[in-house]
Design a protein around this motif. Structure first.
Motif, PDB file in Angstrom:
ATOM      1  N   GLN A 400      -8.710  -4.999  -4.850  1.00  0.00           N
ATOM      2  CA  GLN A 400      -7.272  -4.991  -4.572  1.00  0.00           C
ATOM      3  C   GLN A 400      -6.750  -3.560  -4.488  1.00  0.00           C
ATOM      4  N   GLY A 401      -5.637  -3.250  -5.155  1.00  0.00           N
ATOM      5  CA  GLY A 401      -5.062  -1.915  -5.072  1.00  0.00           C
ATOM      6  C   GLY A 401      -4.009  -1.818  -3.989  1.00  0.00           C
ATOM      7  N   MET A 402      -3.386  -0.644  -3.917  1.00  0.00           N
ATOM      8  CA  MET A 402      -2.336  -0.365  -2.935  1.00  0.00           C
ATOM      9  C   MET A 402      -2.621   0.974  -2.261  1.00  0.00           C
ATOM     10  N   LEU A 403      -2.200   1.080  -1.021  1.00  0.00           N
ATOM     11  CA  LEU A 403      -2.259   2.339  -0.294  1.00  0.00           C
ATOM     12  C   LEU A 403      -0.834   2.838  -0.108  1.00  0.00           C
ATOM     13  N   LEU A 404      -0.486   3.955  -0.753  1.00  0.00           N
ATOM     14  CA  LEU A 404       0.814   4.580  -0.594  1.00  0.00           C
ATOM     15  C   LEU A 404       0.716   5.609   0.523  1.00  0.00           C
ATOM     16  N   THR A 405       1.700   5.646   1.400  1.00  0.00           N
ATOM     17  CA  THR A 405       1.631   6.511   2.574  1.00  0.00           C
ATOM     18  C   THR A 405       2.898   7.336   2.713  1.00  0.00           C
ATOM     19  N   ALA A 406       2.719   8.532   3.276  1.00  0.00           N
ATOM     20  CA  ALA A 406       3.823   9.389   3.705  1.00  0.00           C
ATOM     21  C   ALA A 406       3.612   9.679   5.182  1.00  0.00           C
ATOM     22  N   THR A 407       4.539   9.235   6.012  1.00  0.00           N
ATOM     23  CA  THR A 407       4.409   9.329   7.461  1.00  0.00           C
ATOM     24  C   THR A 407       5.596  10.069   8.032  1.00  0.00           C
ATOM     25  N   ALA A 408       5.336  10.929   9.015  1.00  0.00           N
ATOM     26  CA  ALA A 408       6.395  11.679   9.692  1.00  0.00           C
ATOM     27  C   ALA A 408       6.598  11.119  11.091  1.00  0.00           C
ATOM     28  N   ALA A 409       7.637  11.618  11.768  1.00  0.00           N
ATOM     29  CA  ALA A 409       7.921  11.231  13.154  1.00  0.00           C
ATOM     30  C   ALA A 409       7.733  12.457  14.038  1.00  0.00           C
ATOM     31  N   ASP A 410       6.828  12.367  15.019  1.00  0.00           N
ATOM     32  CA  ASP A 410       6.614  13.504  15.903  1.00  0.00           C
ATOM     33  C   ASP A 410       7.698  13.569  16.970  1.00  0.00           C
ATOM     34  N   GLY A 411       7.586  14.519  17.889  1.00  0.00           N
ATOM     35  CA  GLY A 411       8.619  14.722  18.891  1.00  0.00           C
ATOM     36  C   GLY A 411       8.755  13.601  19.888  1.00  0.00           C
ATOM     37  N   ASP A 412       7.744  12.741  19.992  1.00  0.00           N
ATOM     38  CA  ASP A 412       7.799  11.613  20.917  1.00  0.00           C
ATOM     39  C   ASP A 412       8.156  10.316  20.199  1.00  0.00           C
ATOM     40  N   ASP A 413       8.651  10.449  18.958  1.00  0.00           N
ATOM     41  CA  ASP A 413       9.061   9.309  18.136  1.00  0.00           C
ATOM     42  C   ASP A 413       7.894   8.390  17.798  1.00  0.00           C
ATOM     43  N   VAL A 418       0.784  11.881   7.315  1.00  0.00           N
ATOM     44  CA  VAL A 418       0.799  13.142   6.573  1.00  0.00           C
ATOM     45  C   VAL A 418      -0.094  13.051   5.341  1.00  0.00           C
ATOM     46  N   ALA A 419       0.069  12.023   4.527  1.00  0.00           N
ATOM     47  CA  ALA A 419      -0.717  11.889   3.302  1.00  0.00           C
ATOM     48  C   ALA A 419      -0.800  10.429   2.917  1.00  0.00           C
ATOM     49  N   PHE A 420      -1.841  10.077   2.147  1.00  0.00           N
ATOM     50  CA  PHE A 420      -1.960   8.724   1.620  1.00  0.00           C
ATOM     51  C   PHE A 420      -2.647   8.781   0.261  1.00  0.00           C
ATOM     52  N   ALA A 421      -2.490   7.728  -0.497  1.00  0.00           N
ATOM     53  CA  ALA A 421      -3.073   7.647  -1.837  1.00  0.00           C
ATOM     54  C   ALA A 421      -3.528   6.231  -2.103  1.00  0.00           C
ATOM     55  N   VAL A 422      -4.604   6.091  -2.860  1.00  0.00           N
ATOM     56  CA  VAL A 422      -5.115   4.797  -3.297  1.00  0.00           C
ATOM     57  C   VAL A 422      -4.799   4.650  -4.777  1.00  0.00           C
ATOM     58  N   VAL A 423      -4.031   3.646  -5.123  1.00  0.00           N
ATOM     59  CA  VAL A 423      -3.630   3.398  -6.508  1.00  0.00           C
ATOM     60  C   VAL A 423      -3.902   1.946  -6.848  1.00  0.00           C
ATOM     61  N   ASP A 424      -3.807   1.638  -8.144  1.00  0.00           N
ATOM     62  CA  ASP A 424      -4.110   0.273  -8.557  1.00  0.00           C
ATOM     63  C   ASP A 424      -2.973  -0.691  -8.253  1.00  0.00           C
ATOM     64  N   GLU A 425      -1.711  -0.224  -8.338  1.00  0.00           N
ATOM     65  CA  GLU A 425      -0.571  -1.083  -8.040  1.00  0.00           C
ATOM     66  C   GLU A 425       0.621  -0.210  -7.664  1.00  0.00           C
ATOM     67  N   GLU A 426       1.613  -0.840  -7.055  1.00  0.00           N
ATOM     68  CA  GLU A 426       2.822  -0.122  -6.657  1.00  0.00           C
ATOM     69  C   GLU A 426       3.850  -0.238  -7.777  1.00  0.00           C
ATOM     70  N   ALA A 455      12.972   5.450   2.430  1.00  0.00           N
ATOM     71  CA  ALA A 455      12.099   4.726   1.504  1.00  0.00           C
ATOM     72  C   ALA A 455      12.892   3.659   0.776  1.00  0.00           C
ATOM     73  N   ASP A 456      12.164   2.831   0.057  1.00  0.00           N
ATOM     74  CA  ASP A 456      12.773   1.831  -0.811  1.00  0.00           C
ATOM     75  C   ASP A 456      13.523   2.539  -1.938  1.00  0.00           C
ATOM     76  N   PHE A 457      14.470   1.835  -2.545  1.00  0.00           N
ATOM     77  CA  PHE A 457      15.227   2.415  -3.658  1.00  0.00           C
ATOM     78  C   PHE A 457      14.790   1.803  -4.985  1.00  0.00           C
ATOM     79  N   GLN A 458      13.747   0.981  -4.962  1.00  0.00           N
ATOM     80  CA  GLN A 458      13.259   0.309  -6.157  1.00  0.00           C
ATOM     81  C   GLN A 458      11.901   0.883  -6.560  1.00  0.00           C
ATOM     82  N   LYS A 459      11.291   0.314  -7.579  1.00  0.00           N
ATOM     83  CA  LYS A 459       9.955   0.688  -8.039  1.00  0.00           C
ATOM     84  C   LYS A 459       9.864   2.154  -8.436  1.00  0.00           C
ATOM     85  N   GLY A 460      10.985   2.736  -8.858  1.00  0.00           N
ATOM     86  CA  GLY A 460      10.979   4.095  -9.351  1.00  0.00           C
ATOM     87  C   GLY A 460      11.051   5.164  -8.285  1.00  0.00           C
TER      88      GLY A 460
END
Length: 779
Positions: A400-413, A418-426, A455-460
């Motif tokens: 199981q686990g979760m993949l947390l991601t940080a994604t940007a928008a390039d000039g063509d939308d 940018v970055a990702f992480a593998v964690v046990d839960e969100e 981003a979401d405003f929950q889960k810290g």
């Protein structure tokens, strides 16, 4: 022959993939790796191959070069000499680049014979045995069998060995000649049984060799005796004399073939697997295939086994074999976590400037893994808008686990990982760690400016952004999660249409650029439900409504921006952890390369998507009416709306430039009146030059991903284990709506409504109020 091109050309070399043929006959290459090679002056075919060999692990002599003619995707042209190479360059001289496909030359199979023309069958002579002969490939016997000429020391070999009644011919099996591309994998087993005197280390080894031998020669057998000291086997076909007997040599564990009748007389030879090819045996046979392709279907497994080994399996047998293979692979998947420390060092070694780090959970030895490639962070800092989308997606793997991601928008939308992480839960702790790892990457020392996070405003997440970034960022609440929270928090009984209309008004309020429009949308919500209106007013609308939001999010309202990244995860989440991370790296590498090549062909000033949006505003500007001008400000009308445009700053009261980064139709009409170009007022991130900077750097391969370190940990090495599984009992519920993706369209499917209490999600039979009344009346 020397080649003298008139200008510089680039060869895009693709390797490691395969061709996919469509219904119309055209072919499409599904590549794994791609490299760019410059075509220099005076380059010949040998030099071109040498350039490729320095990048691809392939010998020059075993290399085949192919290409398509311009406009023809049906026929591949082979480059075999310098004249062919020069012709290829001449075809693509005007295109500046040519796409070639690098393949490995497969040597012809040994002892293959040309297919003879069909002859008229002749009548068989009486008392003459008619057999179809196939030339057996000279495959060596199994490596762990004892050699026939090996002298045994201290072993009693007085047991009498009865010679075979019939001498062994080169191929005494009545098999139909197979095509060259069929049963290739099974041919390696043709000589596992060589005859009388062959020795094995155990009866289990003999039985395994016998099973493979029968598959290679396409016959079934039955055990006449199957004991712990001896084994006797005969052909299953009635009347066939094929027979073999093996037993242990006295005082040893060695097994020797004592008698063998090697000739088959059965003509109705079946290609089906022996009935003793059990689930475990087939599972071990396909284990590597399941490891390479975790989502392979049982039907595909059955087809491949039939093609490669001649084994016939039904769907149920193939499914059980796949299940067994996956069970056996779980151990290696677990061991892959122990390779993570060394794997992270490999990432930083092959991609200098990248970050791959761990963090230990206090209650577990599982380490959270954070990965940010140097090319990704440079692309974000150099060419992307200061806008990041934070989101998470589940890993539907064994652990199981979760993949947390940080994604940007390039000039063509388009999404730029940018970055990702593998964690046990969100949860709040993991999001706090991920954001703290992300800050030094997106905010290097000495940098200035503010970043907008969607981003979401929950889960810290809200608290973590405030604590780590403080006033250096804006937090735009994801509108999808906001709508989901509104729908969940409403306690009153609302019909399907009422909930849909409230969500539509919420989206309209979020997109409203002015206070008046925002208030109108919230009043519409109040007319449906005062409870929903109070919820909206107390929901910190300064973080999600355009009329109050202080940052720049370029009209992006939800955090689920990296959909292609989620599709990558769904394809790779059944792989071991190191292979999954490397699969994501390979996808990112291919994405950066593909977009860099595509952008090299763009001739416009803005990226294609932004160019199209600006053209649409040009079309609208034709209908804009100029009312009057006073100083630098102009009053214009478009439809029933009247707006004010400041020519000095290109600001408009509709806030089009501020919200999207492109001049609105009102501003374009005024700029045209003053003879100014709207391109000069577009956001700098939309220019093609900035797009080139985004994809200027590359992500490099990571060699030797599998089995990087020994499974036994050395002294001082950190032990990494998989996260603890927390699968609840019962059938797993599948969520049909992705978290954070609830919008007005998600309410078009009518929900179940109770006819008694008018509540949603249940009917009259399962209504809690009715059941409570029945219980009360009964008491």
């Amino acid at each position: 022959m020397a080649i003298v091109p008139s200008k510089k050309m680039i060869a895009i070399c693709q390797y490691g993939g395969d061709f996919e043929t469509h219904d119309d006959g055209t072919m499409n290459y599904i590549g794994v790796e791609a490299y760019a090679v410059d075509l220099d002056e005076n380059m010949q075919l040998s030099g071109f191959k040498q350039e490729i060999a320095e990048t691809v692990d392939l010998n020059v002599d075993a290399m085949i070069i192919k290409y398509f003619l311009p406009g023809n995707k049906k026929n591949l042209i082979t480059v075999s000499k310098d004249k062919d190479f020069q012709r290829m360059v001449n075809y693509y001289r005007e295109a500046d680049q040519v796409e070639v496909f690098v393949m490995k030359d497969t040597p012809p199979a040994k002892n293959t014979k040309k297919k003879q023309p069909t002859r008229r069958p002749q009548k068989a002579t009486p008392n003459m045995e008619t057999t179809a002969v196939v030339q057996a490939a000279p495959v060596p016997a199994i490596t762990n069998a004892v050699a026939l000429n090996e002298q045994l020391v201290g072993v009693d070999t007085t047991n009498e060995i009865t010679p075979a009644a019939v001498p062994i011919s080169s191929n005494p099996f009545p098999m139909v000649v197979a095509d060259n591309d069929e049963r290739l994998a099974a041919r390696q087993w043709e000589n596992l049984i060589t005859g009388v005197g062959q020795r094995f280390h155990s009866l289990a080894e003999f039985r395994e060799a016998l099973r493979k031998y029968s598959i290679a020669h396409a016959f079934n057998f039955v055990y006449k005796k199957n004991e712990n000291q001896r084994v006797t086997v005969k052909c299953k076909a009635e009347g066939c004399p094929w027979r073999i007997h093996a037993s242990k040599l006295s005082t040893t564990q060695l097994v020797c073939i004592k008698t063998m009748r090697p000739v088959h007389t059965c003509h109705e030879v079946t290609s089906k697997a022996p009935f003793r090819a059990k689930r475990s045996w087939v599972g071990n046979l396909i284990k590597e295939k399941v490891k390479e392709s975790p989502k392979i279907k049982p039907k595909e497994i059955a087809i491949e086994l039939k093609r490669d080994y001649g084994i016939d399996l039904n769907y149920s047998q193939a499914r059980r074999a796949k299940e067994y293979a996956r069970e056996q692979l779980l151990g290696s998947y677990k061991d892959a976590y122990s390779e993570l420390p060394f794997f992270c060092e490999k990432i930083k070694e092959t991609n200098p400037g990248s970050l791959a780090s761990f963090s230990t959970k206090e209650d577990s030895s599982f380490h959270r893994l954070f990965v940010c490639f140097h090319a990704s962070i440079l692309g974000f800092l150099q060419g992307c808008r200061p806008l990041l989308f934070l989101d998470g997606t589940p890993l539907n793997s064994r652990y199981q686990g979760m993949l947390l991601t940080a994604t940007a928008a390039d000039g063509d939308d388009s999404a730029f990982p940018v970055a990702f992480a593998v964690v046990d839960e969100e949860n709040a702790d993991n999001w706090h760690w991920f954001i703290s790892q992300l800050k030094p990457m997106v905010y290097p020392a000495g940098s200035q400016g503010q970043i907008t996070f969607v981003a979401d405003f929950q889960k810290g997440i809200r608290e973590s952004l405030q604590e780590i970034f403080g006033g250096e960022c804006y937090h735009a609440y994801c509108l999808g999660y906001l709508a989901e929270k509104l729908n969940k928090d409403l306690t009153g009984h609302f019909s399907h249409d009422a909930r849909r209309l409230m969500v539509e008004d919420l989206y309209a309020a979020a997109h409203a650029p002015k206070l008046e429009a925002f208030e109108k949308c919230t009043e519409d919500i109040k007319a449906i439900s005062p409870e929903a209106y109070n919820w909206v007013i107390s929901s910190e609308y300064s973080h999600w409504a355009n009329a109050f939001f202080g940052g720049l999010r370029y009209n992006h309202m939800t955090s689920n921006f990296g959909n292609h990244l989620y599709s990558w995860v769904s394809e790779a989440n059944e792989l071991p952890i190191t292979q999954m991370v490397d699969e994501l790296r390979g996808k990112m590498m291919q994405l950066i390369y593909t977009r860099r090549v595509e952008a090299s062909q763009w001739m416009s000033r803005l990226t294609p998507t932004m160019e199209e949006k600006l053209k649409n505003e040009f079309i609208k500007a034709r209908s804009v009416q100029m009312l009057r001008t006073q100083g630098s400000k102009s009053e214009v009308r478009y439809g029933e709306m009247i707006d004010i445009v400041d020519i000095e700053t290109c600001d408009c009261s509709c806030r089009g430039l501020e919200l999207t980064g492109l001049p609105c139709c009102h501003a374009i009409a005024v700029l045209d009146l003053y003879g100014r170009s709207p391109y000069d007022y577009c956001s700098r991130y939309f220019y093609v030059e900035m797009y080139h900077l985004t994809y200027a750097d590359s992500i490099h391969p990571i060699p030797n991903v599998e089995r990087l370190v020994d499974s036994e940990t050395e002294d001082g090495m950190v032990l990494v284990t998989p996260p603890p599984t927390m699968r609840t009992p019962g059938r797993t519920k599948i969520r049909k709506i992705t978290p954070g993706c609830i919008g007005p369209s998600d309410f078009l499917k009518r929900q179940l409504q109770c006819g008694k209490c008018k509540g949603l999600g249940h009917n009259k039979r399962s209504c809690k109020e009715i059941n409570d009344q029945i219980v009360a009346n009964g008491q």
